[in-house]
Scaffold this active site. Structure first.
Site, short mmCIF file in Angstrom:
data_model
loop_
_atom_site.label_atom_id
_atom_site.label_comp_id
_atom_site.label_asym_id
_atom_site.label_seq_id
_atom_site.Cartn_x
_atom_site.Cartn_y
_atom_site.Cartn_z
N CYS A 1 22.44 18.86 9.64
CA CYS A 1 23.74 18.21 9.73
C CYS A 1 23.59 16.78 9.19
O CYS A 1 22.63 16.09 9.53
CB CYS A 1 24.21 18.17 11.18
SG CYS A 1 25.79 17.33 11.42
N HIS B 1 30.11 25.72 11.39
CA HIS B 1 29.56 24.39 11.60
C HIS B 1 30.65 23.32 11.47
O HIS B 1 30.75 22.41 12.31
CB HIS B 1 28.43 24.15 10.58
CG HIS B 1 27.74 22.84 10.68
ND1 HIS B 1 26.41 22.73 11.05
CD2 HIS B 1 28.18 21.57 10.47
CE1 HIS B 1 26.08 21.45 11.05
NE2 HIS B 1 27.13 20.72 10.70
N GLU B 2 31.49 23.44 10.43
CA GLU B 2 32.54 22.43 10.21
C GLU B 2 33.64 22.52 11.27
O GLU B 2 34.14 21.49 11.74
CB GLU B 2 33.13 22.56 8.81
CG GLU B 2 32.14 22.32 7.68
CD GLU B 2 31.33 21.05 7.86
OE1 GLU B 2 31.87 20.04 8.34
OE2 GLU B 2 30.14 21.08 7.51
N HIS C 1 32.54 20.87 14.39
CA HIS C 1 32.63 19.40 14.33
C HIS C 1 34.00 18.92 14.85
O HIS C 1 34.09 17.90 15.53
CB HIS C 1 32.50 18.90 12.89
CG HIS C 1 31.10 18.52 12.50
ND1 HIS C 1 30.38 17.56 13.17
CD2 HIS C 1 30.30 18.95 11.50
CE1 HIS C 1 29.19 17.42 12.60
NE2 HIS C 1 29.11 18.25 11.58
#
Ligand code: ZN
Length: 234
Positions: free
Chosen positions: A131, A173-174, A177
């Site tokens: 990341c 993953h995004e 976030h």
């Protein structure tokens, strides 16, 4: 053990001011690093806090930062903006064997607003993942192999699309976030490696030797060794 992310404390006006400061600044902004609360708070859904041209300019800036890093995704909180917006693009040239091991196909650039995903099927994949907000580190993260993503486009459209393999990893993953989650929340922490130790020891197709020597489970894929390879950070 899971903890809920607190909501962002930013008002719509402060979000817009933050974006305007970024757009007025010289050069590319730094990427916010772990420990900053913006990465641990639930970002605000996009509800027109920015004018259309401000949103367009922010997306252009985020794409530049992602390319410069380099990375395959960037979420607005990584620039200090607690808004549910992320950009994704994976056009890195990689060899065929690595692409096959990762299930990694090129991902055309797109920007997503207010995304959410749900898993499809029971398949999982475990790979080293990094990341841009945890600079210099990687760890093995086991994730659903396929997901269904729903999001809004910058021009107001609504999209539902399925992703698998490496694309599914980037999407998860995004989206995480934007909900105040980092990959370390889902990682095998005993696999945590600096990029240099990863390159020296664990840059191989499988995570078997890392699993044995660092002492973490090699994923839940029954009877099959999970694959792992170098990951561009996202
Ligand atoms: Zn990230």
């Amino acid at each position: 053990m899971t903890h809920a992310s607190p909501p962002t404390t930013y008002s719509p006006a402060r979000i817009r001011e933050t974006v305007q400061e970024l757009l007025a600044a010289e050069g590319l902004p730094p990427i916010v690093q772990a420990g900053h609360p913006v990465l641990r708070q639930h970002a605000a859904p996009f509800e027109g806090q920015l004018e259309p041209d401000e949103l367009t300019q922010l997306i252009v800036l985020m794409r530049k930062v992602m390319h410069a890093a380099p990375g395959v995704g960037l979420a607005a909180p990584q620039l200090g903006v607690p808004l549910q917006l992320a950009v994704l693009e994976d056009q890195f040239e990689i060899d065929e064997a690595t692409a096959a091991a990762r299930g990694r196909a090129p991902l055309e650039f797109f920007a997503m607003l207010n995304p959410s995903y749900s898993r499809l099927g029971n398949g999982t994949a475990a790979f080293f993942e990094g990341c841009l907000s945890l600079s210099g580190l990687q760890a093995v993260v086991e994730r659903p192999e396929s997901v269904r993503l729903e999001y809004e486009t910058p021009d107001g459209g609504h999209v539902t699309k399925d992703f698998s393999g490496w694309q599914a990893r980037i999407v998860q993953h995004e989206t995480d976030h934007l909900h105040g989650r980092l990959y370390i929340d889902r990682a095998e922490l005993r696999s945590l490696s600096t990029n240099s130790e990863y390159a020296a020891r664990w840059a191989e197709p499988g995570i078997g030797s890392a699993s044995r020597e660092l002492g973490f489970p090699a994923g839940a894929q029954a009877g099959r060794e999970a694959e792992a390879d170098q990951a561009e950070a996202v």
